[in-house]
Every structure is written in C-alpha cells, then in structure tokens.
Design a protein around this motif. Structure first.
Motif, short mmCIF file in Angstrom:
data_model
loop_
_atom_site.label_atom_id
_atom_site.label_comp_id
_atom_site.label_asym_id
_atom_site.label_seq_id
_atom_site.Cartn_x
_atom_site.Cartn_y
_atom_site.Cartn_z
N VAL A 140 0.87 -1.17 0.00
CA VAL A 140 0.00 0.00 0.00
C VAL A 140 0.91 1.22 0.00
N ASP A 141 0.70 2.13 -0.98
CA ASP A 141 1.54 3.32 -1.04
C ASP A 141 1.02 4.40 -0.09
N ASP A 142 1.70 5.53 -0.07
CA ASP A 142 1.35 6.62 0.86
C ASP A 142 -0.02 7.22 0.59
N ASP A 143 -0.55 7.02 -0.64
CA ASP A 143 -1.88 7.53 -0.98
C ASP A 143 -2.98 6.50 -0.74
N GLY A 144 -2.62 5.31 -0.25
CA GLY A 144 -3.61 4.28 0.04
C GLY A 144 -3.89 3.34 -1.12
N GLU A 145 -3.17 3.49 -2.24
CA GLU A 145 -3.35 2.60 -3.40
C GLU A 145 -2.69 1.25 -3.11
N TYR A 146 -3.40 0.19 -3.42
CA TYR A 146 -2.86 -1.17 -3.29
C TYR A 146 -2.11 -1.52 -4.57
N TRP A 147 -0.93 -2.12 -4.45
CA TRP A 147 -0.11 -2.52 -5.58
C TRP A 147 0.16 -4.02 -5.53
N LEU A 148 -0.03 -4.70 -6.65
CA LEU A 148 0.28 -6.12 -6.77
C LEU A 148 1.65 -6.22 -7.43
N CYS A 149 2.60 -6.81 -6.71
CA CYS A 149 3.99 -6.83 -7.17
C CYS A 149 4.54 -8.25 -7.13
N ASP A 150 5.55 -8.49 -7.96
CA ASP A 150 6.29 -9.75 -7.84
C ASP A 150 6.92 -9.78 -6.46
N ALA A 151 7.10 -10.97 -5.92
CA ALA A 151 7.56 -11.13 -4.54
C ALA A 151 8.94 -10.53 -4.29
N ASP A 152 9.75 -10.38 -5.34
CA ASP A 152 11.12 -9.88 -5.12
C ASP A 152 11.26 -8.36 -5.26
N VAL A 153 10.16 -7.63 -5.42
CA VAL A 153 10.21 -6.18 -5.56
C VAL A 153 10.61 -5.56 -4.22
N ASP A 154 11.51 -4.58 -4.27
CA ASP A 154 11.95 -3.87 -3.07
C ASP A 154 11.02 -2.69 -2.83
N PRO A 155 10.24 -2.70 -1.76
CA PRO A 155 9.25 -1.64 -1.53
C PRO A 155 9.87 -0.30 -1.16
N LYS A 156 11.15 -0.26 -0.89
CA LYS A 156 11.79 1.00 -0.49
C LYS A 156 11.85 2.01 -1.62
N SER A 157 11.76 1.54 -2.87
CA SER A 157 11.85 2.46 -4.00
C SER A 157 10.63 3.37 -4.09
N LYS A 158 9.49 2.92 -3.61
CA LYS A 158 8.22 3.66 -3.63
C LYS A 158 7.73 3.95 -5.05
N ASP A 159 8.40 3.44 -6.08
CA ASP A 159 7.94 3.63 -7.46
C ASP A 159 7.48 2.27 -7.98
N PHE A 160 6.32 1.85 -7.47
CA PHE A 160 5.85 0.49 -7.76
C PHE A 160 5.59 0.27 -9.24
N ARG A 161 5.06 1.26 -9.95
CA ARG A 161 4.79 1.09 -11.37
C ARG A 161 6.10 0.84 -12.13
N LYS A 162 7.16 1.59 -11.80
CA LYS A 162 8.47 1.41 -12.44
C LYS A 162 9.01 -0.01 -12.16
N ASP A 163 8.69 -0.54 -11.00
CA ASP A 163 9.16 -1.87 -10.61
C ASP A 163 8.32 -2.99 -11.21
#
Length: 62
Positions: free
Chosen positions: A25-48
C-alpha cells in the motif's frame, strides 16, 4: 502461525502460487500487486513492474 509468517497489509502480504506476489500500500492508500522480489523501499511500484489494484478490471459477482 510463526512470527515471520504473519500477514500485514502494507508491509508486503505474500501470496504464494505459481507466480508469488506481494501486495503493498503506497502513501496515498493505493494497493499494488507486485512480484515477490520487488523492493518496496523504491516507492515507485509502477516502475518496478507492479500493477495498481485500481487499474485491474474485476467483474462483480454475486
């Protein structure tokens, strides 16, 4: 359930399967579905390569 297996929305809920994913969940409350190895520290989920939950077309059933 062991302490390391607790599910926490926003801290990467692991969904095991053929293609393991995590949900963040990002700072705006949007839920993101990511591959398990994505590093959430980048905060750029779409780029990842993650997909915003609001972008997914889902049929309502009942």
């Amino acid at each position: 359930m062991p302490e390391s297996k607790k599910l926490h929305i926003g801290k990467g809920v692991l969904k095991p399967g053929t293609r393991p994913i995590k949900v963040y969940v990002d700072d705006d409350g949007e839920y993101w579905l990511c591959d398990a190895d994505v590093d959430p520290k980048s905060k750029d989920f779409r780029k990842d390569g993650c997909v915003a939950h609001s972008d997914i077309q889902m049929a309502e059933g009942g």
